[in-house]
Write a protein that holds these residues in place. Structure first.
Motif, PDB file in Angstrom:
ATOM      1  N   TRP A 173       0.830  -1.207   0.000  1.00 28.41           N
ATOM      2  CA  TRP A 173       0.000   0.000   0.000  1.00 28.41           C
ATOM      3  C   TRP A 173       0.864   1.256   0.000  1.00 28.41           C
ATOM      4  N   ALA A 174       1.905   1.255   0.821  1.00 30.15           N
ATOM      5  CA  ALA A 174       2.770   2.425   0.919  1.00 30.15           C
ATOM      6  C   ALA A 174       3.494   2.693  -0.401  1.00 30.15           C
ATOM      7  N   PHE A 175       4.021   1.660  -1.030  1.00 29.68           N
ATOM      8  CA  PHE A 175       4.730   1.830  -2.298  1.00 29.68           C
ATOM      9  C   PHE A 175       3.793   2.278  -3.414  1.00 29.68           C
ATOM     10  N   VAL A 176       2.642   1.629  -3.509  1.00 25.73           N
ATOM     11  CA  VAL A 176       1.694   1.937  -4.587  1.00 25.73           C
ATOM     12  C   VAL A 176       1.175   3.362  -4.477  1.00 25.73           C
ATOM     13  N   ASN A 177       1.009   3.846  -3.238  1.00 28.80           N
ATOM     14  CA  ASN A 177       0.460   5.179  -3.032  1.00 28.80           C
ATOM     15  C   ASN A 177       1.539   6.253  -2.869  1.00 28.80           C
ATOM     16  N   GLY A 178       2.788   5.886  -3.265  1.00 26.68           N
ATOM     17  CA  GLY A 178       3.858   6.866  -3.282  1.00 26.68           C
ATOM     18  C   GLY A 178       4.331   7.340  -1.926  1.00 26.68           C
ATOM     19  N   ARG A 179       4.177   6.508  -0.909  1.00 22.51           N
ATOM     20  CA  ARG A 179       4.594   6.883   0.440  1.00 22.51           C
ATOM     21  C   ARG A 179       5.784   6.009   0.849  1.00 22.51           C
ATOM     22  N   LYS A 180       6.928   6.349   0.277  1.00 19.07           N
ATOM     23  CA  LYS A 180       8.117   5.535   0.506  1.00 19.07           C
ATOM     24  C   LYS A 180       8.558   5.557   1.961  1.00 19.07           C
ATOM     25  N   GLY A 181       8.319   6.679   2.634  1.00 17.50           N
ATOM     26  CA  GLY A 181       8.664   6.760   4.052  1.00 17.50           C
ATOM     27  C   GLY A 181       7.884   5.751   4.871  1.00 17.50           C
ATOM     28  N   TRP A 182       6.588   5.653   4.568  1.00 18.61           N
ATOM     29  CA  TRP A 182       5.748   4.664   5.253  1.00 18.61           C
ATOM     30  C   TRP A 182       6.172   3.244   4.897  1.00 18.61           C
ATOM     31  N   ALA A 183       6.598   3.049   3.661  1.00 17.90           N
ATOM     32  CA  ALA A 183       7.045   1.711   3.253  1.00 17.90           C
ATOM     33  C   ALA A 183       8.234   1.279   4.099  1.00 17.90           C
ATOM     34  N   ILE A 184       9.159   2.197   4.332  1.00 20.83           N
ATOM     35  CA  ILE A 184      10.327   1.884   5.161  1.00 20.83           C
ATOM     36  C   ILE A 184       9.901   1.609   6.599  1.00 20.83           C
ATOM     37  N   ILE A 185       8.958   2.405   7.085  1.00 21.57           N
ATOM     38  CA  ILE A 185       8.461   2.208   8.455  1.00 21.57           C
ATOM     39  C   ILE A 185       7.817   0.837   8.607  1.00 21.57           C
ATOM     40  N   TRP A 186       7.012   0.446   7.600  1.00 21.18           N
ATOM     41  CA  TRP A 186       6.349  -0.852   7.671  1.00 21.18           C
ATOM     42  C   TRP A 186       7.347  -2.000   7.579  1.00 21.18           C
ATOM     43  N   LEU A 187       8.392  -1.820   6.783  1.00 17.52           N
ATOM     44  CA  LEU A 187       9.433  -2.847   6.709  1.00 17.52           C
ATOM     45  C   LEU A 187      10.134  -3.005   8.055  1.00 17.52           C
ATOM     46  N   ILE A 188      10.438  -1.877   8.702  1.00 18.18           N
ATOM     47  CA  ILE A 188      11.061  -1.930  10.026  1.00 18.18           C
ATOM     48  C   ILE A 188      10.110  -2.589  11.027  1.00 18.18           C
ATOM     49  N   ALA A 189       8.804  -2.236  10.922  1.00 16.26           N
ATOM     50  CA  ALA A 189       7.811  -2.833  11.806  1.00 16.26           C
ATOM     51  C   ALA A 189       7.721  -4.340  11.599  1.00 16.26           C
ATOM     52  N   ALA A 190       7.818  -4.757  10.323  1.00 17.38           N
ATOM     53  CA  ALA A 190       7.763  -6.192  10.020  1.00 17.38           C
ATOM     54  C   ALA A 190       8.937  -6.926  10.652  1.00 17.38           C
TER      55      ALA A 190
END
Length: 425
Positions: free
Chosen positions: A243-260
Motif C-alpha cells: 500500500w505504501a509503495f503503490v500510493n507513493g509513500r516511501k517513508g511509510w514503506a520503510i516504516i512498515w518494513l522496520i515494523a515487520a
C-alpha cells in the motif's frame, strides 16, 4: 419494495452459508461438491433459490469456463487413465456458486463480504472471551448444541463447532503463546486469519488504509491478532508495504518494513514458527518416506515436496488424480501437504496455473477500476500470501475474488454507483 427486501436478506443469508462452507470446520462444510451428501444438497438448494430470486442468467463466459475445465479434466483423465467423478463435481459446483455470488453482488461484493465478516468477528470475539473466562461452561454448552461433526474425526483440529465459532481440539488450544488462539468459524486460527485479511483488503479499497472513523478495520485488526497467526500477520505486513509503495509513500514503506522486522523478532508465533519450520524442512523432506503415522507438514516442507511433484509433470499436472503423486505411488498416504501454491502447481500444472494468475491479475485490475484506486492489485498479495499456507483458493468464497473480473460483466466505478445499483445498501 417488499420483494427487494426479501431478496436482500436472502442474499446475505446465502452468503452466510458460503462463509460457513469456507470455514471447513465440520463434515457438513467439507462435503461441498460431493453429490451424495446433505451438506452439498443444502448448498445446491440455496444456490438454485438464489438464482431464481435474483433472476440470474448464465452467460457465455460461464459456459466457456465450464468448457475449458471439462477439456482440461478430460485431457488429464486420458493422460492419467483414471477418472475422478468427485473431483469433477466439486469443481463444477464451486464454479457455479462463485458465479452466483459474483452476479448477485457485482460491485457490492467487497462491501457484502466485509459486512458479513463483521458479524463473524463479533461472534468469534464474544465466544473467545467467554472461553477465556469460563471454558468449562462453554465446553459443556458446545457438547450439547454443536453443529455437525468435526472433520477428520480423531485427527481433527476441531473439538466442537457452533456454526459461528469453533472450539479447537487440545492440540490447537495449546498452540497459543499468550492465551488460547481464536479460530473464529474456521477449522483453525490461521484459516480464520486468512479470511480476515480478505476483509481488511475489502475495507482498504473502500476507505483507504486509515483507522479514524473506521470501526470495521479496527475490529478486523483486533480479531486478527487474537488468532496469533503467522500467515495473517505476515500478509498484513506485506499488504502494508504494498500500500505504501503503490500510493507513493516511501517513508511509510520503510516504516512498515522496520515494523515487520521488529514484529518478526518480538512475536513468538512469528519468529519461532518460521525459523522452526526452516530448521526441520530439510529433515522432513529427506525422511518423508519414513513417516509411519499421519503428519501434516509445514508450509516450507509442503512447498518443496509439491515443487518436486510439479517437476515430474509440469505441463498439465495430475488434475483430479491425487493417487498419481510420487508419494502415493510409493504407498505413502499419511502425509498432508498444506501449500496452496504447491498444490496449484503440482496438481494443475503450468497451463492452469498460468490461467489462475492471469484471472487473479485481471480481477485486481477490475477492483482498481471499480474503486478508482491502485490498491486493487493488493488482492494478488493477499491471495498468494494465503496460498503459501492453505488451499482456500479452491473455495467458492475466495474463488469469487480471483474470478471476479471474468464473471462480473460490465462494472460501474464507485463514484458513479449512487442510484445505479442498490443490492447491498
Amino acid at each position: 419494495m417488499y420483494d427487494f427486501m426479501i431478496g436482500k436478506y436472502f442474499n446475505y443469508f446465502y452468503l452466510f452459508w458460503i462463509f460457513v462452507y469456507a470455514g471447513s470446520a465440520t463434515v457438513f462444510a467439507r462435503s461441498l461438491g460431493d453429490i451424495s451428501t446433505f451438506g452439498n444438497a443444502f448448498a445446491i438448494c440455496l444456490t438454485i433459490f438464489a438464482i431464481s430470486l435474483n433472476k440470474i442468467k448464465f452467460n457465455t463466459k460461464f459456459i466457456y469456463s465450464l468448457v475449458i475445465f471439462c477439456i482440461y479434466a478430460l485431457a488429464t483423465t486420458l493422460n492419467n487413465q483414471t477418472i475422478n467423478l468427485l473431483w469433477w463435481s466439486q469443481w463444477l459446483i464451486r464454479l457455479a456458486i462463485a458465479y452466483v455470488i459474483i452476479r448477485i453482488f457485482k460491485e457490492g461484493l467487497l462491501y457484502a463480504f466485509e459486512k458479513m465478516l463483521v458479524f463473524f468477528c463479533y461472534c468469534s470475539l464474544s465466544f473467545w472471551i467467554l472461553y477465556l473466562v469460563a471454558p468449562n461452561m462453554l465446553l459443556n454448552f458446545a457438547s450439547f448444541v454443536h453443529f455437525s461433526e468435526p472433520y477428520g474425526a480423531d485427527n481433527s483440529n476441531v473439538a466442537y463447532n457452533l456454526l459461528v465459532y469453533t472450539i479447537g481440539s487440545n492440540s490447537v488450544l495449546n498452540q497459543g503463546y499468550w492465551v488460547v488462539r481464536n479460530a473464529g468459524f474456521a477449522w483453525e486460527p490461521g484459516a480464520f486469519s486468512s479470511i480476515i485479511i480478505i476483509g481488511i483488503f475489502c475495507n482498504i479499497l473502500r476507505k483507504g488504509f486509515i483507522l479514524s472513523n473506521n470501526k470495521h478495520l479496527i475490529l478486523f485488526l483486533i480479531t486478527l491478532f487474537t488468532t496469533q497467526s503467522t500467515t495473517g500477520i505476515g500478509i498484513l505486513l506485506a499488504c502494508s508495504v504494498f500500500w505504501a509503495f503503490v500510493n507513493g509513500r516511501k517513508g511509510w514503506a520503510i516504516i512498515w518494513l522496520i515494523a515487520a522486522i521488529f514484529l518478526f523478532m518480538v512475536l513468538p508465533f512469528m519468529q519461532e514458527k518460521i525459523l522452526g519450520e526452516y530448521v526441520i524442512m530439510n529433515e522432513q523432506v529427506r525422511n518423508v518416506e519414513n513417516v509411519y503415522s499421519h503428519a501434516a507438514y509445514g508450509r516450507m516442507s509442503s512447498f518443496v515436496l509439491s515443487w518436486q511433484e510439479f517437476l515430474r509433470h509440469p505441463i498439465l499436472g495430475l488434475g483430479g488424480y491425487a493417487g498419481g503423486t510420487y508419494l502415493m505411488q510409493r504407498g505413502i498416504d499419511n502425509v498432508a501437504l498444506i501449500s496452496g501454491i504447491g498444490h496449484l502447481l503440482s496438481m494443475y500444472g503450468a497451463v492452469m496455473s498460468f490461467l489462475f494468475f492471469k484471472l487473479l491479475y485481471k480481477s485486481g485490475k477490475s477492483f482498481s477500476h471499480v474503486f478508482e484506486t491502485k490498491n486493487g492489485y493488493m488482492i494478488i498479495v493477499v491471495m498468494l500470501g494465503i496460498m503459501i499456507s492453505y488451499n482456500l483458493w479452491m473455495n467458492p468464497l475466495l474463488m469469487s475474488f480471483w474470478l471476479f473480473n471474468y464473471y462480473s460483466g460490465p462494472l460501474i466505478p464507485q463514484g458513479q454507483m449512487k442510484g445505479k445499483r442498490c443490492i447491498i445498501h
